[in-house]
Design a protein around this motif. Structure first.
Motif, PDB file in Angstrom:
ATOM      1  N   SER A 210       0.857  -1.189   0.000  1.00 42.09           N
ATOM      2  CA  SER A 210       0.000   0.000   0.000  1.00 42.09           C
ATOM      3  C   SER A 210       0.891   1.236   0.000  1.00 42.09           C
ATOM      4  N   HIS A 211       0.313   2.353  -0.394  1.00 45.29           N
ATOM      5  CA  HIS A 211       1.089   3.590  -0.394  1.00 45.29           C
ATOM      6  C   HIS A 211       1.541   3.955   1.023  1.00 45.29           C
ATOM      7  N   SER A 212       0.667   3.735   2.002  1.00 43.53           N
ATOM      8  CA  SER A 212       1.032   4.056   3.388  1.00 43.53           C
ATOM      9  C   SER A 212       2.178   3.173   3.863  1.00 43.53           C
ATOM     10  N   ASP A 213       2.174   1.907   3.446  1.00 40.96           N
ATOM     11  CA  ASP A 213       3.276   0.990   3.771  1.00 40.96           C
ATOM     12  C   ASP A 213       4.583   1.492   3.152  1.00 40.96           C
ATOM     13  N   GLY A 214       4.525   1.934   1.899  1.00 38.80           N
ATOM     14  CA  GLY A 214       5.702   2.462   1.226  1.00 38.80           C
ATOM     15  C   GLY A 214       6.248   3.697   1.928  1.00 38.80           C
ATOM     16  N   ILE A 215       5.364   4.591   2.358  1.00 36.54           N
ATOM     17  CA  ILE A 215       5.775   5.810   3.064  1.00 36.54           C
ATOM     18  C   ILE A 215       6.447   5.466   4.387  1.00 36.54           C
ATOM     19  N   GLU A 216       5.884   4.504   5.122  1.00 38.71           N
ATOM     20  CA  GLU A 216       6.480   4.120   6.414  1.00 38.71           C
ATOM     21  C   GLU A 216       7.847   3.491   6.228  1.00 38.71           C
ATOM     22  N   LYS A 217       7.995   2.674   5.196  1.00 33.26           N
ATOM     23  CA  LYS A 217       9.307   2.070   4.919  1.00 33.26           C
ATOM     24  C   LYS A 217      10.333   3.151   4.553  1.00 33.26           C
ATOM     25  N   ALA A 218       9.896   4.145   3.790  1.00 33.92           N
ATOM     26  CA  ALA A 218      10.791   5.255   3.434  1.00 33.92           C
ATOM     27  C   ALA A 218      11.208   6.029   4.674  1.00 33.92           C
ATOM     28  N   LYS A 219      10.268   6.289   5.564  1.00 34.06           N
ATOM     29  CA  LYS A 219      10.588   7.012   6.798  1.00 34.06           C
ATOM     30  C   LYS A 219      11.608   6.239   7.638  1.00 34.06           C
ATOM     31  N   SER A 220      11.438   4.926   7.722  1.00 33.02           N
ATOM     32  CA  SER A 220      12.361   4.095   8.511  1.00 33.02           C
ATOM     33  C   SER A 220      13.771   4.174   7.952  1.00 33.02           C
ATOM     34  N   MET A 221      13.888   4.102   6.615  1.00 35.95           N
ATOM     35  CA  MET A 221      15.213   4.175   6.006  1.00 35.95           C
ATOM     36  C   MET A 221      15.830   5.560   6.205  1.00 35.95           C
ATOM     37  N   LEU A 222      15.045   6.600   6.046  1.00 41.62           N
ATOM     38  CA  LEU A 222      15.566   7.955   6.189  1.00 41.62           C
ATOM     39  C   LEU A 222      15.978   8.255   7.631  1.00 41.62           C
ATOM     40  N   LYS A 223      15.304   7.641   8.590  1.00 45.56           N
ATOM     41  CA  LYS A 223      15.715   7.795   9.995  1.00 45.56           C
ATOM     42  C   LYS A 223      17.080   7.155  10.221  1.00 45.56           C
ATOM     43  N   LYS A 224      17.310   6.005   9.585  1.00 50.99           N
ATOM     44  CA  LYS A 224      18.619   5.355   9.688  1.00 50.99           C
ATOM     45  C   LYS A 224      19.711   6.260   9.131  1.00 50.99           C
ATOM     46  N   ILE A 225      19.428   6.878   7.986  1.00 47.47           N
ATOM     47  CA  ILE A 225      20.407   7.769   7.356  1.00 47.47           C
ATOM     48  C   ILE A 225      20.654   9.001   8.227  1.00 47.47           C
ATOM     49  N   ALA A 226      19.583   9.620   8.694  1.00 47.71           N
ATOM     50  CA  ALA A 226      19.701  10.850   9.481  1.00 47.71           C
ATOM     51  C   ALA A 226      20.487  10.645  10.765  1.00 47.71           C
ATOM     52  N   ASN A 227      20.413   9.451  11.322  1.00 48.14           N
ATOM     53  CA  ASN A 227      21.042   9.181  12.612  1.00 48.14           C
ATOM     54  C   ASN A 227      22.399   8.487  12.491  1.00 48.14           C
ATOM     55  N   SER A 228      23.008   8.598  11.314  1.00 46.84           N
ATOM     56  CA  SER A 228      24.354   8.089  11.074  1.00 46.84           C
ATOM     57  C   SER A 228      25.245   9.241  10.622  1.00 46.84           C
ATOM     58  N   GLU A 229      26.545   9.030  10.703  1.00 48.42           N
ATOM     59  CA  GLU A 229      27.483  10.058  10.255  1.00 48.42           C
ATOM     60  C   GLU A 229      27.937   9.825   8.818  1.00 48.42           C
ATOM     61  N   ILE A 230      28.100   8.544   8.438  1.00 50.07           N
ATOM     62  CA  ILE A 230      28.601   8.183   7.113  1.00 50.07           C
ATOM     63  C   ILE A 230      27.674   7.158   6.487  1.00 50.07           C
ATOM     64  N   VAL A 231      27.411   7.299   5.185  1.00 45.20           N
ATOM     65  CA  VAL A 231      26.603   6.323   4.447  1.00 45.20           C
ATOM     66  C   VAL A 231      27.441   5.760   3.307  1.00 45.20           C
ATOM     67  N   ILE A 232      27.511   4.425   3.241  1.00 45.00           N
ATOM     68  CA  ILE A 232      28.193   3.733   2.145  1.00 45.00           C
ATOM     69  C   ILE A 232      27.130   2.937   1.395  1.00 45.00           C
ATOM     70  N   THR A 233      27.035   3.159   0.084  1.00 45.81           N
ATOM     71  CA  THR A 233      25.930   2.559  -0.674  1.00 45.81           C
ATOM     72  C   THR A 233      26.262   2.460  -2.151  1.00 45.81           C
TER      73      THR A 233
END
Length: 311
Positions: A210-233
């Protein structure tokens, strides 16, 4: 005013909804998420719609219906569907809404061949703000690894059958060895860093339901990024949000030789540090700069969307 935002329910890639959420955070108004692959069938009230992202699985399901009033920004055309997608009907439609804001310079060059006015907008994910996703879990010495080896992981193309399946079977042992060896090099280097490390997958096993499921998954990933200093991808829609949040970004540029990958990167690699895995053994994390080259592009995206909504 009715307002539309693009979503894609069949996706297994959280990056699709990172793009959706980026638009939602910009507009700050009530909205409806419209399915990317069936914009031609939309029959609701006239709706101003920000059309961005990767187009598309079903190229004949374009252009959108007359009930959609669009702005094209951060728009990408998949090279494999270019000829089918850019038929006379679509070319005429795009000309009505030029200039088209292109997410990458490859899409820009495609449209220019059809005399469609364009500009390089970059990606709407560059407008994200770290303060919207940071919390008390932030760590200065945290490295977040998101799909660093996704593009190197070998597979056999059974579905394609015939010659292609046979070739992929023959190449698989070498590709598997290469994949494992480079993972070993990376892990060895990582173990020598004085950082806490965390792994995250941008892709999911089951299609987003669902769109709401997609939005929640995006928020979870962005929280991981925001709360880290370095991202390797090796994922664009992990790298660009990290750039937007002023993180140090290391982009693993391997397994991306196919035109479908190269086209998506064109014009975007200047925003982050891009390396081959063999270079990582010489990499000093303290020497990596936080890049700010995206600022003018993110400002322009915001201004264009606000202007569109207010006219």
């Amino acid at each position: 005013m009715n307002l539309g935002v693009i979503g894609y329910l069949k996706s297994k890639n959280i990056g699709d909804y990172v793009q959706t959420l980026s638009v939602i955070n910009l507009i700050n108004q009530d909205y409806t998420i419209l399915e990317r692959e069936s914009l031609d069938n939309y029959k609701g009230k006239k709706t101003k719609t920000i059309i961005n992202g990767w187009f598309m699985e079903n190229p004949l399901n374009f252009p959108p219906s007359k009930h959609i009033d669009p702005i094209f920004i951060s728009f990408h055309i998949n090279p494999s569907i270019e000829k089918e997608f850019l038929n006379l009907k679509t070319i005429d439609y795009l000309k009505q809404y030029e200039p088209i804001g292109c997410r990458d310079k490859h899409t820009q060059s495609i449209l220019k061949r059809y005399n469609i006015e364009t500009y390089f907008s970059s990606c709407v994910t560059l407008t994200l703000k770290k303060q919207d996703f940071m919390d008390s879990s932030y760590k200065e010495k945290r490295i977040l690894i998101i799909g660093a080896f996704d593009r190197l992981k070998p597979s056999i193309r059974f579905r394609q059958g015939g010659k292609k399946a046979l070739i992929s079977c023959i190449k698989w042992p070498y590709k598997f060895f290469n994949y494992q060896f480079k993972k070993y090099i990376f892990r060895k280097w990582l173990n020598n860093q004085n950082y806490y490390t965390e792994f995250f997958n941008q892709t999911v096993e089951e299609k987003i339901s669902s769109h709401s499921d997609g939005i929640e998954k995006a928020k979870s990933m962005l929280k991981k990024i925001a709360n880290s200093e370095i991202v390797i991808t090796s994922r664009i829609h992990s790298a660009l949000p990290a750039v937007a949040m002023e993180k140090k970004v290391i982009f693993i540029d391997e397994g991306l030789e196919h035109i479908n990958h190269k086209s998506r990167l064109s014009g975007l690699t200047s925003f982050f540090k891009s390396i081959k895995l063999k270079e990582i053994r010489m990499l000093n994390l303290d020497s990596i700069r936080v890049e700010m080259k995206h600022k003018n592009y993110s400002k322009e995206i915001k201004e264009k969307i606000i202007t569109f909504l207010n006219t």
